[in-house]
Scaffold this active site. Structure first.
Site, PDB file in Angstrom:
ATOM      1  N   ASP A 136       0.850  -1.198   0.000  1.00 58.77           N
ATOM      2  CA  ASP A 136       0.000   0.000   0.000  1.00 58.77           C
ATOM      3  C   ASP A 136       0.886   1.248   0.000  1.00 58.77           C
ATOM      4  O   ASP A 136       2.032   1.202   0.443  1.00 58.77           O
ATOM      5  CB  ASP A 136      -0.860   0.045   1.277  1.00 58.77           C
ATOM      6  CG  ASP A 136      -2.084  -0.854   1.186  1.00 58.77           C
ATOM      7  OD1 ASP A 136      -2.390  -1.362   0.095  1.00 58.77           O
ATOM      8  OD2 ASP A 136      -2.742  -1.037   2.227  1.00 58.77           O
ATOM      9  N   ARG A 186      -0.962  -0.616  -8.816  1.00 59.45           N
ATOM     10  CA  ARG A 186      -2.314  -0.143  -8.482  1.00 59.45           C
ATOM     11  C   ARG A 186      -2.334   1.383  -8.572  1.00 59.45           C
ATOM     12  O   ARG A 186      -1.522   2.053  -7.928  1.00 59.45           O
ATOM     13  CB  ARG A 186      -2.671  -0.571  -7.053  1.00 59.45           C
ATOM     14  CG  ARG A 186      -4.014  -0.004  -6.582  1.00 59.45           C
ATOM     15  CD  ARG A 186      -4.193  -0.169  -5.074  1.00 59.45           C
ATOM     16  NE  ARG A 186      -4.151  -1.549  -4.665  1.00 59.45           N
ATOM     17  CZ  ARG A 186      -3.910  -1.945  -3.395  1.00 59.45           C
ATOM     18  NH1 ARG A 186      -3.679  -1.039  -2.461  1.00 59.45           N
ATOM     19  NH2 ARG A 186      -3.891  -3.217  -3.091  1.00 59.45           N
TER      20      ARG A 186
HETATM   21  C1  FAD Z   1      -8.427  -1.339  -3.977  1.00 54.54           C
HETATM   22  C2  FAD Z   1      -8.054   0.000  -3.434  1.00 54.54           C
HETATM   23  C3  FAD Z   1      -6.855   0.173  -2.793  1.00 54.54           C
HETATM   24  C4  FAD Z   1      -6.481   1.426  -2.320  1.00 54.54           C
HETATM   25  N1  FAD Z   1      -5.224   1.595  -1.789  1.00 54.54           N
HETATM   26  C5  FAD Z   1      -4.836   2.837  -1.439  1.00 54.54           C
HETATM   27  C6  FAD Z   1      -3.507   3.095  -1.008  1.00 54.54           C
HETATM   28  O1  FAD Z   1      -2.646   2.201  -0.938  1.00 54.54           O
HETATM   29  N2  FAD Z   1      -3.186   4.365  -0.665  1.00 54.54           N
HETATM   30  C7  FAD Z   1      -4.082   5.401  -0.727  1.00 54.54           C
HETATM   31  O2  FAD Z   1      -3.720   6.549  -0.446  1.00 54.54           O
HETATM   32  N3  FAD Z   1      -5.347   5.177  -1.115  1.00 54.54           N
HETATM   33  C8  FAD Z   1      -5.741   3.935  -1.464  1.00 54.54           C
HETATM   34  N4  FAD Z   1      -7.023   3.731  -1.895  1.00 54.54           N
HETATM   35  C9  FAD Z   1      -8.066   4.793  -1.690  1.00 54.54           C
HETATM   36  C10 FAD Z   1      -8.113   5.751  -2.854  1.00 54.54           C
HETATM   37  O3  FAD Z   1      -6.940   6.520  -2.900  1.00 54.54           O
HETATM   38  C11 FAD Z   1      -9.317   6.689  -2.735  1.00 54.54           C
HETATM   39  O4  FAD Z   1      -9.207   7.409  -1.555  1.00 54.54           O
HETATM   40  C12 FAD Z   1     -10.674   6.004  -2.774  1.00 54.54           C
HETATM   41  O5  FAD Z   1     -10.645   4.894  -3.632  1.00 54.54           O
HETATM   42  C13 FAD Z   1     -11.773   6.956  -3.288  1.00 54.54           C
HETATM   43  O6  FAD Z   1     -11.461   7.409  -4.575  1.00 54.54           O
HETATM   44  P1  FAD Z   1     -12.281   7.029  -5.905  1.00 54.54           P
HETATM   45  O7  FAD Z   1     -11.263   6.775  -6.974  1.00 54.54           O
HETATM   46  O8  FAD Z   1     -13.204   5.940  -5.655  1.00 54.54           O
HETATM   47  O9  FAD Z   1     -12.977   8.365  -6.358  1.00 54.54           O
HETATM   48  P2  FAD Z   1     -13.962   9.384  -5.642  1.00 54.54           P
HETATM   49  O10 FAD Z   1     -14.004  10.547  -6.556  1.00 54.54           O
HETATM   50  O11 FAD Z   1     -13.552   9.609  -4.222  1.00 54.54           O
HETATM   51  O12 FAD Z   1     -15.346   8.605  -5.632  1.00 54.54           O
HETATM   52  C14 FAD Z   1     -16.027   8.238  -6.811  1.00 54.54           C
HETATM   53  C15 FAD Z   1     -17.363   7.609  -6.432  1.00 54.54           C
HETATM   54  O13 FAD Z   1     -17.143   6.406  -5.701  1.00 54.54           O
HETATM   55  C16 FAD Z   1     -18.100   6.250  -4.647  1.00 54.54           C
HETATM   56  N5  FAD Z   1     -17.373   6.298  -3.334  1.00 54.54           N
HETATM   57  C17 FAD Z   1     -16.099   6.703  -3.144  1.00 54.54           C
HETATM   58  N6  FAD Z   1     -15.747   6.583  -1.833  1.00 54.54           N
HETATM   59  C18 FAD Z   1     -16.839   6.114  -1.202  1.00 54.54           C
HETATM   60  C19 FAD Z   1     -17.108   5.786   0.156  1.00 54.54           C
HETATM   61  N7  FAD Z   1     -16.175   5.915   1.110  1.00 54.54           N
HETATM   62  N8  FAD Z   1     -18.346   5.318   0.487  1.00 54.54           N
HETATM   63  C20 FAD Z   1     -19.283   5.157  -0.478  1.00 54.54           C
HETATM   64  N9  FAD Z   1     -19.075   5.455  -1.793  1.00 54.54           N
HETATM   65  C21 FAD Z   1     -17.886   5.935  -2.149  1.00 54.54           C
HETATM   66  C22 FAD Z   1     -19.051   7.394  -4.818  1.00 54.54           C
HETATM   67  O14 FAD Z   1     -20.081   6.958  -5.692  1.00 54.54           O
HETATM   68  C23 FAD Z   1     -18.207   8.450  -5.498  1.00 54.54           C
HETATM   69  O15 FAD Z   1     -18.962   9.386  -6.219  1.00 54.54           O
HETATM   70  C24 FAD Z   1      -7.386   2.500  -2.431  1.00 54.54           C
HETATM   71  C25 FAD Z   1      -8.609   2.333  -3.081  1.00 54.54           C
HETATM   72  C26 FAD Z   1      -8.944   1.114  -3.598  1.00 54.54           C
HETATM   73  C27 FAD Z   1     -10.241   0.978  -4.336  1.00 54.54           C
END
Ligand code: FAD
Length: 310
Positions: A136, A186
């Site tokens: 991560d 990722r």
């Molecule tokens: C498999 C995976 C691994 C990850 N690993 C890391 C990592 O190592 N380091 C790191 O900094 N971040 C990590 N993240 C988190 C990532 O950086 C984002 O903070 C998170 O995925 C929200 O961003 P988004 O791309 O979904 O877009 P956003 O613009 O935040 O969301 C897009 C849409 O997704 C849905 N959504 C998003 N979040 C939520 C929520 N909490 N509850 C309900 N619906 C929601 C909503 O419909 C929203 O409109 C990871 C995410 C995933 C999916």
């Protein structure tokens, strides 16, 4: 709502708020919505259910910012136990593990050496079980050190996955450096509260950066892991895959446990590989607060859980 992200992350550092929220039972809806449980059994069971639905998983034993060597070692032992549990349940073909270096000693004195040794132990256990590890990515002060550890680990365990965060201004360059054959990367937007000089803080700028990074990775030789719930990013990734003639087996989508589960199943049914990030363990507080900060609409549900304490 976007304006609420920073205050929620700041509030999450208050000792009082932490105490109040940590007393929530793990069975509280707001917690189980994002974390299937505190035990290995609950994580393995949740993984089995996902696999039955045609999904794959990456499991994260929750905990971060360890400042004590015993806790770092306990975390390594927890991963080894988890990997045995996955192996006994016949799941390693469908499930890997995600590891935070700060949970296995990166922040300790001589932390880079300790975290590398501990990560090697987990990678060895993963390989013996027939699966892989992804490191991560945490806040920007650790990016260089985490990428250096990744380079060292990949000498013996080239299958180890990396994470890059599109909100960091440096990430396009990191994507170019990591888009080589066999490199699992990722791409996520990024979950920490970062300053303007190192990160894009405007949502649209983050999204534009995500698309630029996606183009580099999808045009490269590696294995992109597209970690987002954003419907626009998902459809752009699918178009890029077809533009570059990529077979569905040469990249995958990733989403967090409990977020957009119907979309996870829809993509899997269309032949895409979808990996669900399954966090488990007692240290769910920091993880939960980051998810709430991303989705302040969930605050009302959250406040109701606190008031009822059930
Ligand atoms: C498999 C995976 C691994 C990850 N690993 C890391 C990592 O190592 N380091 C790191 O900094 N971040 C990590 N993240 C988190 C990532 O950086 C984002 O903070 C998170 O995925 C929200 O961003 P988004 O791309 O979904 O877009 P956003 O613009 O935040 O969301 C897009 C849409 O997704 C849905 N959504 C998003 N979040 C939520 C929520 N909490 N509850 C309900 N619906 C929601 C909503 O419909 C929203 O409109 C990871 C995410 C995933 C999916």
């Amino acid at each position: 709502m976007a304006l609420l992200r920073e205050p929620i992350l700041l509030l999450s550092r208050s000792g009082l708020v932490k105490k109040l929220i940590s007393t929530l039972p793990v069975t509280s809806t707001i917690v189980t919505g994002y974390v299937p449980g505190e035990t290995v059994e609950s994580a393995v069971e949740a993984t089995g259910r996902l696999v039955d639905d045609g999904l794959t998983a990456t499991l994260d034993f929750l905990g971060e910012d360890t400042t004590d060597i015993d806790r770092a070692e306990a975390t390594v032992a927890a991963y080894v136990t988890l990997l045995k549990g996955l192996s006994l349940s016949g799941l390693p073909r469908h499930a890997e593990v995600s590891v935070k270096l700060s949970a296995i000693g990166q922040a300790l004195p001589d932390g880079d050496r300790i975290a590398l040794e501990n990560a090697r132990t987990i990678c060895r256990a993963a390989r013996n079980a027939g699966t892989t590890v992804t490191l991560d990515m945490e806040d920007h002060t650790t990016t260089d050190r985490t990428l250096a550890t990744l380079r060292d680990l990949r000498k013996d365990f080239p299958e180890t996955g990396a994470v890059l965060q599109a909100y960091l201004r440096r990430t396009e360059d990191d994507c170019r450096a990591l888009a080589y054959e066999g490199s699992r990367v990722r791409l996520c937007k990024g979950a920490y509260n970062e300053p303007d000089d190192v990160a894009y803080t405007d949502k649209h700028e983050v999204d534009r950066s995500y698309v630029r990074c996606l183009k580099i990775l999808m045009n490269g030789q590696g294995y992109p892991m597209i970690a987002t719930h954003d419907p626009r990013m998902i459809s752009i990734a699918a178009s890029l895959a077809s533009r570059h003639g990529r077979a569905q087996s040469t990249y995958e989508f990733q989403m967090l446990y409990g977020i957009r589960p119907a979309e996870q199943r829809r993509l899997a049914a269309s032949g895409e590989t979808v990996r669900v990030y399954v966090p488990y363990g007692q240290e769910w507080y920091g993880y939960l607060m980051r998810r709430l900060a991303e989705r302040p609409q969930n605050l009302s549900l959250f406040v109701r859980s606190l008031v009822s304490k059930r």
